[in-house]
Each structure stands twice: as structure tokens, then as C-alpha cells.
Motif scaffolding. Structure first.
Motif: not given
Length: 337
Positions: A55-64
Motif C-alpha cells: 500500500g505504498q507505505t514502505r520503499a526498498f533502497l538497494q545500496v550494495q
């Protein structure tokens, strides 16, 4: 291989698949149907993110991406290459953009997240990156970390665990086994005591912390006694969310050449680990009954506690809202508020 299949138009490598131009002709009429470079030649990675989740509450940010280690059961380095990190400035800017787009929570991810920064100038570490994001994006309400290699946890990260309430106290560990001999044969870098020590140290800093773990059942040469050490680790380290993997040999890996455990035993041991994990999770959720919890609301009237426990809400605000509710019951893997 896929390239030998007539119905396959194009084969892209893990680097090429992230380049928009690679899809320009989708392989139709292209002289080069296979576009796969040497993954080990890559030296950089760009921040990758999934812009919606629950529900567009959380985003994943790949940093590695990638991995410098060579565990005997794993083929990841040969598909992802060596470890590469996103520069801190780019990661902070991406975090700022995601929060501006309405995400209340970010999850930092990577193939070997705790190795972050070793390839960058000045060798910043994961603790420094997380601190930069929390300081540089004050609007960010929650920051989570994906799977960690506890032996690589740096002092800065431990400081954030102790002092920063916006760093969520749920830690998923790449454990794989609770037996020292099996860990050695896996070519892991930690021993059984290291996992227990990390969990104990974190609990002293954040008593409410919860721990998950990846565990492999039936690694080659695993005896019943060795397996029991993995089973007992659930209690000894206080693990409550398990990802259990029955061992499956990967071609060309060293583990594939070691005498295997019979398939029926592997299946039975995986079932025992899962049952133990389900009991540990039920006990942890029951211990939260009566407490007040800060919940990030997702779709379908579900909220998540800081420790990522799912909570069913009788009346749910809009997804993305953070509310405080009292837990009244725990049943079937959920809390009720």
C-alpha cells in the motif's frame, strides 16, 4: 541454456538488465542475442528501489550489490559479481526523494549489506551510511535494515541501534547454521557464539529487539548432533522469525562435491526447524499482549510494529499513517489491536 531455446529472443546479464537501452529491440533481428558481460568486471552500482510495497507505505533502497565472500554453498557472487556500493551522497539523495514521495519507512538492502562501503573512497561503513540518511532526511519516520552478517556489524551501527529510535529494532541475520563445524565447512566467517553474542549485545542496547535468521537444514555431512545445535540456537540466541532452506546443491559449488545428507532427512530437519520457529514466534507475539505499539499502517487493515510484527486493526487509518494502539491478543501469527 536459455540462449539455446528457440522461443527466447534475448538473454541479458545482471548488469545489462538494468540498462533501458538493452530492451530497445527486445532481441528481434539483433545479431547479438546474448548480452552478458563479465560480472566480475563491474566496479560500480546504482541505487535501485522498489517504489511500492504494502500500500505504498514502505520503499526498498538497494545500496550494495554483489559479494566478496565465497561460501561453499552459494552461487551469488558468480551472478552478481564482487561487492559494490552506492556512494553515500547518492543514497541520501534517493532516500530524500522517496520520503518526499510519501514513504514513511525505508529499508536498506543489499546482497551483503554489512559489507557496504569497503569499495568506496574512505571505506565508509553501514553504520555511517545509516547515520547520514537519518541525519540528512529528518522527515524519514522509520529506517530498517535487511539481512545482516552480524560479524561485520560496525561500532557506528551499534551506536545507532542504541541511540536512534527511528532505526527499527528488528534484525534479520545471515546465520545458516548453529554448528561450528558446519559453519566452517560452509566457509562462513562467524561461529555459533558470535550469533548469540550479537543478539545479547543488541538486546542490552534495545531490550525490545527481535531477531530473525536464515537457516539451512541438511548441509552435507550434517549429523543429528550438528542439526540439534542449529535447533538449540533458536532458544540460545532468541530467534523468532526463521527463513528455513532445505539444502539444495548448486552446480559447480564446493558444497555440491561433499557427501550429501539423504533427502528425507533434509526435509524432516527443515520441518523441525520451521516448527520450532513457529513456536518461538508465537511466544514472542504473546509477550506483546497488553503493550502499546507504534504501528505503520499498511493495506488490508494491517499495521507493523517497530519489530515488524503484523497487527490486525479493527479500524485502520489510511496506509502510511503511524498510530499507537494497544495489543489485545495474539493468534495465528498475528497480533490484534
Amino acid at each position: 541454456t536459455y540462449a539455446d531455446m528457440s522461443e527466447v529472443d534475448l538473454v541479458l546479464g545482471n548488469a545489462e538488465k538494468l540498462t533501458a537501452s538493452a530492451y530497445a529491440d527486445f532481441g528481434q533481428g539483433a545479431a547479438e542475442r546474448v548480452r552478458v558481460n563479465d560480472i566480475m568486471s563491474l566496479r560500480e552500482t546504482a541505487p535501485q528501489m522498489l517504489d511500492s510495497f504494502e500500500g505504498q507505505t514502505r520503499a526498498f533502497l538497494q545500496v550494495q550489490n554483489g559479494c566478496d565472500h565465497r561460501c561453499t554453498f552459494c552461487v551469488i557472487p558468480y551472478g552478481r559479481g564482487n561487492s559494490r556500493s552506492v556512494p553515500m551522497g547518492a543514497a541520501v539523495e534517493e532516500a530524500r526523494r522517496l520520503v518526499a514521495n510519501g514513504f514513511a519507512e525505508l529499508v536498506l538492502t543489499g546482497v551483503d549489506l554489512t559489507s557496504y562501503g569497503a569499495d568506496l573512497p574512505g571505506a565508509p561503513n553501514l553504520g555511517k551510511l545509516a547515520g547520514k540518511i537519518l541525519k540528512g532526511v529528518p522527515e524519514l519516520k522509520r529506517l530498517r535494515l535487511s539481512s545482516l552478517d552480524s560479524i561485520e556489524a560496525d561500532a557506528g551501527l551499534m551506536h545507532l541501534i542504541a541511540e536512534e529510535e527511528r532505526l527499527m529494532p528488528h534484525f534479520h541475520l545471515s546465520v545458516q547454521s548453529g554448528d561450528d563445524m558446519i559453519l566452517k565447512r560452509m566457509k562462513r566467517r562467524h561461529c555459533r557464539a558470535d550469533t548469540i553474542d550479537f543478539c545479547d549485545r543488541v538486546r542490552r542496547l534495545r531490550p525490545e529487539a527481535a531477531f530473525g535468521a536464515d537457516l539451512i537444514a541438511g548441509f552435507p555431512t550434517e549429523s543429528e548432533e550438528m542439526f540439534e545445535n542449529s535447533l538449540k540456537l533458536i532458544d540460545d540466541a532468541g530467534l523468532s522469525v526463521l527463513h528455513v532452506f532445505p539444502f539444495s546443491a548448486r552446480p559447480h559449488t564446493p558444497a555440491a562435491k561433499i557427501p550429501p545428507v539423504p533427502g528425507a532427512q533434509i526435509k524432516a530437519r527443515a520441518a523441525r526447524l520451521r516448527a520450532k520457529g513457529e513456536a518461538a514466534l508465537a511466544a514472542r507475539l504473546a509477550s506483546l499482549t497488553g503493550s502499546e505499539q507504534s504501528l505503520l499502517v499498511e493495506r488490508n487493515a494491517i499495521g507493523r510494529t517497530p519489530c515488524f510484527a503484523p497487527v490486525r486493526l479493527s479500524q485502520a487509518p489510511e496506509p502510511g499513517t503511524i498510530v499507537t494502539r494497544r495489543i489485545i491478543n495474539a493468534e495465528a501469527g498475528h497480533l490484534y489491536a
